[in-house]
Design a protein around this motif. Sequence first.
Motif, PDB file in Angstrom:
ATOM      1  N   CYS A   1      49.420  10.723  55.365  1.00 29.11           N
ATOM      2  CA  CYS A   1      50.082   9.430  55.189  1.00 29.11           C
ATOM      3  C   CYS A   1      49.349   8.600  54.139  1.00 29.11           C
ATOM      4  O   CYS A   1      48.201   8.875  53.811  1.00 29.11           O
ATOM      5  CB  CYS A   1      50.107   8.665  56.513  1.00 29.11           C
ATOM      6  SG  CYS A   1      51.076   9.454  57.797  1.00 29.11           S
ATOM      7  N   GLU A   2      50.032   7.596  53.622  1.00 30.97           N
ATOM      8  CA  GLU A   2      49.410   6.642  52.709  1.00 30.97           C
ATOM      9  C   GLU A   2      49.107   5.358  53.465  1.00 30.97           C
ATOM     10  O   GLU A   2      49.903   4.920  54.294  1.00 30.97           O
ATOM     11  CB  GLU A   2      50.339   6.310  51.537  1.00 30.97           C
ATOM     12  CG  GLU A   2      50.430   7.379  50.498  1.00 30.97           C
ATOM     13  CD  GLU A   2      51.184   6.899  49.267  1.00 30.97           C
ATOM     14  OE1 GLU A   2      51.504   5.693  49.164  1.00 30.97           O
ATOM     15  OE2 GLU A   2      51.459   7.735  48.407  1.00 30.97           O
ATOM     16  N   ALA A   3      47.980   4.761  53.159  1.00 37.72           N
ATOM     17  CA  ALA A   3      47.623   3.457  53.710  1.00 37.72           C
ATOM     18  C   ALA A   3      47.311   2.540  52.537  1.00 37.72           C
ATOM     19  O   ALA A   3      46.388   2.798  51.769  1.00 37.72           O
ATOM     20  CB  ALA A   3      46.421   3.576  54.633  1.00 37.72           C
ATOM     21  N   VAL A   4      48.111   1.499  52.392  1.00 37.08           N
ATOM     22  CA  VAL A   4      47.956   0.588  51.259  1.00 37.08           C
ATOM     23  C   VAL A   4      47.988  -0.851  51.762  1.00 37.08           C
ATOM     24  O   VAL A   4      48.895  -1.239  52.486  1.00 37.08           O
ATOM     25  CB  VAL A   4      49.090   0.781  50.219  1.00 37.08           C
ATOM     26  CG1 VAL A   4      48.903  -0.153  49.039  1.00 37.08           C
ATOM     27  CG2 VAL A   4      49.174   2.231  49.768  1.00 37.08           C
ATOM     28  N   VAL A   5      46.976  -1.609  51.382  1.00 39.47           N
ATOM     29  CA  VAL A   5      46.978  -3.048  51.620  1.00 39.47           C
ATOM     30  C   VAL A   5      47.388  -3.692  50.301  1.00 39.47           C
ATOM     31  O   VAL A   5      46.758  -3.469  49.268  1.00 39.47           O
ATOM     32  CB  VAL A   5      45.581  -3.552  52.062  1.00 39.47           C
ATOM     33  CG1 VAL A   5      45.557  -5.074  52.134  1.00 39.47           C
ATOM     34  CG2 VAL A   5      45.196  -2.933  53.399  1.00 39.47           C
ATOM     35  N   THR A   6      48.470  -4.455  50.338  1.00 41.18           N
ATOM     36  CA  THR A   6      49.001  -5.079  49.132  1.00 41.18           C
ATOM     37  C   THR A   6      48.789  -6.586  49.195  1.00 41.18           C
ATOM     38  O   THR A   6      49.109  -7.218  50.208  1.00 41.18           O
ATOM     39  CB  THR A   6      50.502  -4.781  48.974  1.00 41.18           C
ATOM     40  OG1 THR A   6      50.687  -3.363  48.922  1.00 41.18           O
ATOM     41  CG2 THR A   6      51.058  -5.398  47.709  1.00 41.18           C
ATOM     42  N   ALA A   7      48.248  -7.140  48.123  1.00 45.48           N
ATOM     43  CA  ALA A   7      48.060  -8.587  48.015  1.00 45.48           C
ATOM     44  C   ALA A   7      48.787  -9.072  46.764  1.00 45.48           C
ATOM     45  O   ALA A   7      48.667  -8.479  45.698  1.00 45.48           O
ATOM     46  CB  ALA A   7      46.578  -8.930  47.922  1.00 45.48           C
ATOM     47  N   VAL A   8      49.554 -10.140  46.920  1.00 45.68           N
ATOM     48  CA  VAL A   8      50.260 -10.754  45.800  1.00 45.68           C
ATOM     49  C   VAL A   8      49.737 -12.178  45.675  1.00 45.68           C
ATOM     50  O   VAL A   8      49.702 -12.927  46.648  1.00 45.68           O
ATOM     51  CB  VAL A   8      51.786 -10.758  46.019  1.00 45.68           C
ATOM     52  CG1 VAL A   8      52.487 -11.441  44.852  1.00 45.68           C
ATOM     53  CG2 VAL A   8      52.306  -9.335  46.210  1.00 45.68           C
ATOM     54  N   GLN A   9      49.314 -12.529  44.465  1.00 44.44           N
ATOM     55  CA  GLN A   9      48.739 -13.855  44.252  1.00 44.44           C
ATOM     56  C   GLN A   9      49.368 -14.481  43.019  1.00 44.44           C
ATOM     57  O   GLN A   9      49.475 -13.847  41.968  1.00 44.44           O
ATOM     58  CB  GLN A   9      47.231 -13.740  44.060  1.00 44.44           C
ATOM     59  CG  GLN A   9      46.539 -15.071  43.887  1.00 44.44           C
ATOM     60  CD  GLN A   9      45.043 -14.929  43.674  1.00 44.44           C
ATOM     61  OE1 GLN A   9      44.588 -13.996  43.045  1.00 44.44           O
ATOM     62  NE2 GLN A   9      44.289 -15.868  44.207  1.00 44.44           N
ATOM     63  N   GLU A  10      49.791 -15.734  43.169  1.00 42.89           N
ATOM     64  CA  GLU A  10      50.292 -16.502  42.035  1.00 42.89           C
ATOM     65  C   GLU A  10      49.195 -17.452  41.591  1.00 42.89           C
ATOM     66  O   GLU A  10      48.684 -18.236  42.394  1.00 42.89           O
ATOM     67  CB  GLU A  10      51.556 -17.272  42.417  1.00 42.89           C
ATOM     68  CG  GLU A  10      52.731 -16.383  42.716  1.00 42.89           C
ATOM     69  CD  GLU A  10      53.974 -17.165  43.098  1.00 42.89           C
ATOM     70  OE1 GLU A  10      53.883 -18.390  43.343  1.00 42.89           O
ATOM     71  OE2 GLU A  10      55.039 -16.551  43.169  1.00 42.89           O
ATOM     72  N   LEU A  11      48.819 -17.369  40.343  1.00 45.11           N
ATOM     73  CA  LEU A  11      47.771 -18.222  39.785  1.00 45.11           C
ATOM     74  C   LEU A  11      48.419 -19.319  38.955  1.00 45.11           C
ATOM     75  O   LEU A  11      49.208 -19.048  38.061  1.00 45.11           O
ATOM     76  CB  LEU A  11      46.822 -17.401  38.917  1.00 45.11           C
ATOM     77  CG  LEU A  11      46.113 -16.246  39.637  1.00 45.11           C
ATOM     78  CD1 LEU A  11      45.411 -15.350  38.638  1.00 45.11           C
ATOM     79  CD2 LEU A  11      45.135 -16.792  40.655  1.00 45.11           C
ATOM     80  N   ASP A  12      48.078 -20.556  39.261  1.00 41.88           N
ATOM     81  CA  ASP A  12      48.622 -21.708  38.551  1.00 41.88           C
ATOM     82  C   ASP A  12      47.555 -22.248  37.610  1.00 41.88           C
ATOM     83  O   ASP A  12      46.535 -22.779  38.059  1.00 41.88           O
ATOM     84  CB  ASP A  12      49.046 -22.775  39.557  1.00 41.88           C
ATOM     85  CG  ASP A  12      49.754 -23.952  38.912  1.00 41.88           C
ATOM     86  OD1 ASP A  12      49.757 -24.050  37.670  1.00 41.88           O
ATOM     87  OD2 ASP A  12      50.320 -24.762  39.658  1.00 41.88           O
ATOM     88  N   PRO A  13      47.743 -22.125  36.293  1.00 45.48           N
ATOM     89  CA  PRO A  13      46.727 -22.595  35.351  1.00 45.48           C
ATOM     90  C   PRO A  13      46.503 -24.103  35.411  1.00 45.48           C
ATOM     91  O   PRO A  13      45.455 -24.591  34.999  1.00 45.48           O
ATOM     92  CB  PRO A  13      47.271 -22.167  33.984  1.00 45.48           C
ATOM     93  CG  PRO A  13      48.722 -21.928  34.176  1.00 45.48           C
ATOM     94  CD  PRO A  13      48.914 -21.555  35.616  1.00 45.48           C
ATOM     95  N   ALA A  14      47.446 -24.856  35.966  1.00 40.79           N
ATOM     96  CA  ALA A  14      47.283 -26.308  36.085  1.00 40.79           C
ATOM     97  C   ALA A  14      46.424 -26.671  37.290  1.00 40.79           C
ATOM     98  O   ALA A  14      45.999 -27.813  37.433  1.00 40.79           O
ATOM     99  CB  ALA A  14      48.648 -26.974  36.195  1.00 40.79           C
ATOM    100  N   ASP A  15      46.160 -25.717  38.156  1.00 40.42           N
ATOM    101  CA  ASP A  15      45.383 -25.959  39.372  1.00 40.42           C
ATOM    102  C   ASP A  15      43.957 -25.474  39.140  1.00 40.42           C
ATOM    103  O   ASP A  15      43.704 -24.280  39.082  1.00 40.42           O
ATOM    104  CB  ASP A  15      46.025 -25.225  40.543  1.00 40.42           C
ATOM    105  CG  ASP A  15      45.297 -25.442  41.861  1.00 40.42           C
ATOM    106  OD1 ASP A  15      44.291 -26.176  41.891  1.00 40.42           O
ATOM    107  OD2 ASP A  15      45.751 -24.874  42.860  1.00 40.42           O
TER     108      ASP A  15
END
Length: 82
Positions: free
Chosen positions: A31-45
């Motif tokens: 089996c495959e085991a994958v932890v996925t993280a999605v991050q939005e980076l705001d250059p104004a922050d």
Amino acid sequence: MHPGTEGLSQAVEGLGDEVATRVATLVELGCEAVVTAVQELDPADSVTTGLHLSSGALRWLALARAELDIDQYVLELGEGEG
């Protein structure tokens, strides 16, 4: 679900060694085991930073023999408003 990168580390570590061992067994069976993280980076922050995982979270990923998939998106100025 978990704001910030500290929440990600806490979530991964919180799964515990028993789950990591079970996941590793599944990986050994093909089996495959994958932890996925999605991050939005705001250059104004000015508080927005890249992704950081604690050593405990990395240890869990290694014990589970899991892959880590990271998708980062840099928002255009003004895109995050509203």
